[in-house]
Design a protein around this motif. Sequence first.
Motif, PDB file in Angstrom:
ATOM      1  N   LYS A   1       0.807  -1.220   0.000  1.00 27.89           N
ATOM      2  CA  LYS A   1       0.000   0.000   0.000  1.00 27.89           C
ATOM      3  C   LYS A   1       0.842   1.272   0.000  1.00 27.89           C
ATOM      4  CE  LYS A   1      -3.579  -0.323   2.688  1.00 27.89           C
ATOM      5  NZ  LYS A   1      -4.788  -0.436   1.829  1.00 27.89           N
ATOM      6  N   ALA A   2       2.018   1.230   0.642  1.00 30.73           N
ATOM      7  CA  ALA A   2       2.855   2.432   0.741  1.00 30.73           C
ATOM      8  C   ALA A   2       3.197   3.005  -0.624  1.00 30.73           C
ATOM      9  CB  ALA A   2       4.139   2.108   1.514  1.00 30.73           C
ATOM     10  N   TYR A   3       3.298   2.146  -1.643  1.00 26.49           N
ATOM     11  CA  TYR A   3       3.691   2.621  -2.969  1.00 26.49           C
ATOM     12  C   TYR A   3       2.552   3.297  -3.705  1.00 26.49           C
ATOM     13  CZ  TYR A   3       8.144   0.317  -2.364  1.00 26.49           C
ATOM     14  OH  TYR A   3       9.392  -0.028  -1.898  1.00 26.49           O
ATOM     15  N   CYS A   4       1.330   3.152  -3.219  1.00 34.75           N
ATOM     16  CA  CYS A   4       0.203   3.854  -3.833  1.00 34.75           C
ATOM     17  C   CYS A   4       0.363   5.365  -3.703  1.00 34.75           C
ATOM     18  CB  CYS A   4      -1.113   3.406  -3.213  1.00 34.75           C
ATOM     19  SG  CYS A   4      -1.587   1.706  -3.621  1.00 34.75           S
ATOM     20  N   ASP A   5       1.123   5.801  -2.701  1.00 36.64           N
ATOM     21  CA  ASP A   5       1.371   7.232  -2.521  1.00 36.64           C
ATOM     22  C   ASP A   5       2.184   7.819  -3.673  1.00 36.64           C
ATOM     23  OD1 ASP A   5       0.053   7.068  -0.114  1.00 36.64           O
ATOM     24  OD2 ASP A   5       1.882   6.923   1.092  1.00 36.64           O
ATOM     25  N   GLU A   6       2.844   6.958  -4.451  1.00 33.87           N
ATOM     26  CA  GLU A   6       3.676   7.410  -5.567  1.00 33.87           C
ATOM     27  C   GLU A   6       2.943   7.322  -6.904  1.00 33.87           C
ATOM     28  OE1 GLU A   6       7.352   5.252  -5.470  1.00 33.87           O
ATOM     29  OE2 GLU A   6       7.632   5.556  -3.318  1.00 33.87           O
ATOM     30  N   LEU A   7       1.683   6.933  -6.864  1.00 30.41           N
ATOM     31  CA  LEU A   7       0.911   6.729  -8.091  1.00 30.41           C
ATOM     32  C   LEU A   7      -0.113   7.846  -8.296  1.00 30.41           C
ATOM     33  CD1 LEU A   7       0.273   2.899  -7.676  1.00 30.41           C
ATOM     34  CD2 LEU A   7       2.064   4.022  -9.029  1.00 30.41           C
ATOM     35  N   GLU A   8      -0.547   8.002  -9.536  1.00 25.88           N
ATOM     36  CA  GLU A   8      -1.545   9.012  -9.890  1.00 25.88           C
ATOM     37  C   GLU A   8      -2.629   8.379 -10.741  1.00 25.88           C
ATOM     38  OE1 GLU A   8       0.513  12.152 -11.858  1.00 25.88           O
ATOM     39  OE2 GLU A   8       1.392  12.955 -10.002  1.00 25.88           O
ATOM     40  N   GLY A   9      -3.797   9.015 -10.760  1.00 26.77           N
ATOM     41  CA  GLY A   9      -4.883   8.566 -11.618  1.00 26.77           C
ATOM     42  C   GLY A   9      -6.134   8.210 -10.840  1.00 26.77           C
ATOM     43  N   ASP A  10      -7.243   8.153 -11.558  1.00 21.45           N
ATOM     44  CA  ASP A  10      -8.531   7.889 -10.924  1.00 21.45           C
ATOM     45  C   ASP A  10      -8.608   6.498 -10.304  1.00 21.45           C
ATOM     46  OD1 ASP A  10      -9.350  10.389 -11.738  1.00 21.45           O
ATOM     47  OD2 ASP A  10     -10.439   9.672 -13.510  1.00 21.45           O
ATOM     48  N   GLY A  11      -7.763   5.573 -10.763  1.00 23.86           N
ATOM     49  CA  GLY A  11      -7.813   4.217 -10.249  1.00 23.86           C
ATOM     50  C   GLY A  11      -7.023   3.986  -8.981  1.00 23.86           C
ATOM     51  N   VAL A  12      -6.270   4.979  -8.539  1.00 22.69           N
ATOM     52  CA  VAL A  12      -5.416   4.785  -7.361  1.00 22.69           C
ATOM     53  C   VAL A  12      -6.225   4.425  -6.108  1.00 22.69           C
ATOM     54  CG1 VAL A  12      -3.746   5.873  -5.790  1.00 22.69           C
ATOM     55  CG2 VAL A  12      -3.539   6.204  -8.254  1.00 22.69           C
ATOM     56  N   PRO A  13      -7.327   5.123  -5.815  1.00 27.76           N
ATOM     57  CA  PRO A  13      -8.096   4.731  -4.606  1.00 27.76           C
ATOM     58  C   PRO A  13      -8.588   3.281  -4.657  1.00 27.76           C
ATOM     59  CG  PRO A  13      -8.759   6.910  -5.367  1.00 27.76           C
ATOM     60  CD  PRO A  13      -7.886   6.324  -6.436  1.00 27.76           C
ATOM     61  N   VAL A  14      -8.950   2.827  -5.855  1.00 25.71           N
ATOM     62  CA  VAL A  14      -9.417   1.444  -6.003  1.00 25.71           C
ATOM     63  C   VAL A  14      -8.280   0.478  -5.694  1.00 25.71           C
ATOM     64  CG1 VAL A  14     -10.368  -0.249  -7.590  1.00 25.71           C
ATOM     65  CG2 VAL A  14     -11.118   2.142  -7.723  1.00 25.71           C
ATOM     66  N   LEU A  15      -7.117   0.747  -6.260  1.00 27.64           N
ATOM     67  CA  LEU A  15      -5.962  -0.122  -6.048  1.00 27.64           C
ATOM     68  C   LEU A  15      -5.536  -0.079  -4.584  1.00 27.64           C
ATOM     69  CD1 LEU A  15      -3.867  -2.014  -7.195  1.00 27.64           C
ATOM     70  CD2 LEU A  15      -2.508  -0.034  -7.878  1.00 27.64           C
ATOM     71  N   ARG A  16      -5.588   1.091  -3.977  1.00 35.15           N
ATOM     72  CA  ARG A  16      -5.212   1.215  -2.574  1.00 35.15           C
ATOM     73  C   ARG A  16      -6.121   0.350  -1.675  1.00 35.15           C
ATOM     74  NH1 ARG A  16      -2.390   5.369  -0.257  1.00 35.15           N
ATOM     75  NH2 ARG A  16      -2.864   6.739  -2.033  1.00 35.15           N
ATOM     76  N   ASP A  17      -7.417   0.350  -1.996  1.00 29.38           N
ATOM     77  CA  ASP A  17      -8.355  -0.431  -1.207  1.00 29.38           C
ATOM     78  C   ASP A  17      -8.104  -1.927  -1.337  1.00 29.38           C
ATOM     79  OD1 ASP A  17      -9.630   1.806  -0.252  1.00 29.38           O
ATOM     80  OD2 ASP A  17     -11.282   1.728  -1.714  1.00 29.38           O
ATOM     81  N   LYS A  18      -7.524  -2.343  -2.457  1.00 27.54           N
ATOM     82  CA  LYS A  18      -7.259  -3.769  -2.684  1.00 27.54           C
ATOM     83  C   LYS A  18      -5.895  -4.202  -2.160  1.00 27.54           C
ATOM     84  CE  LYS A  18     -10.062  -4.156  -6.903  1.00 27.54           C
ATOM     85  NZ  LYS A  18     -10.017  -4.543  -8.341  1.00 27.54           N
ATOM     86  N   ALA A  19      -5.057  -3.242  -1.799  1.00 28.31           N
ATOM     87  CA  ALA A  19      -3.689  -3.560  -1.383  1.00 28.31           C
ATOM     88  C   ALA A  19      -3.675  -4.217  -0.012  1.00 28.31           C
ATOM     89  CB  ALA A  19      -2.841  -2.294  -1.379  1.00 28.31           C
TER      90      ALA A  19
END
Length: 207
Positions: free
Chosen positions: A189-207
């Motif tokens: 999940k920590a690497y989601c802070d380095e990502l951009e885009g509308d899909g980031v919250p979705v990916l963060r929730d799945k991490a």
Amino acid sequence: MTDALWQPVHAERAALAADLKDLTDEQWATTSLCTEFSVREVLAHITAAATLNPVRWMVGVIRCRFDFDKQVAMRLAEHLGTSPAGTLARFRDVVTSTTKPPLPVVAMLGETIVHGEDIRRPLGIRRDYPLETITRLAGYYASSDMVVLAKGRIGGLRLKATDGPFATGDGALVSGTTLALTMAMTGRKAYCDELEGDGVPVLRDKA
């Protein structure tokens, strides 16, 4: 072809050993991104994976009554040693090993890079991975749920690297470095802070 696949595995193991050679005892005890393990324990886990051929792996599975977490803990303990220096020495002994469980060689590259980041990130150590190596690994995880859920985690998302050719999927965009995408795909999940885009919250929730 097999030899070519092992080369980046060996290179990444050697780089990790070099990064860890001067750690203090306190640093060795730091909690890794696998929060149930210290960085020293994660290194022992990587060592264990490089010593298990299919027969030894299956014997361990049966011994642990198909409790895979129990087998991980058992094998980790076998390679921890009595001191951090001993743990590192055992890892150095397997840097050029081509022994592996019943997994593709690229999965062993994933063991080294993903768990290497589990170790490096909490210690503030940064590595610039060869783009070809990390792109190959990202492609593997995007197409597989073997060992770790990755393909299933990014379903319905479009991932696009900002530093290389990696791109996969359809849906809400998630963009960032190939390394950050790879680590997020594998649940860090920590690497989601380095990502951009509308899909980031979705990916963060799945991490």
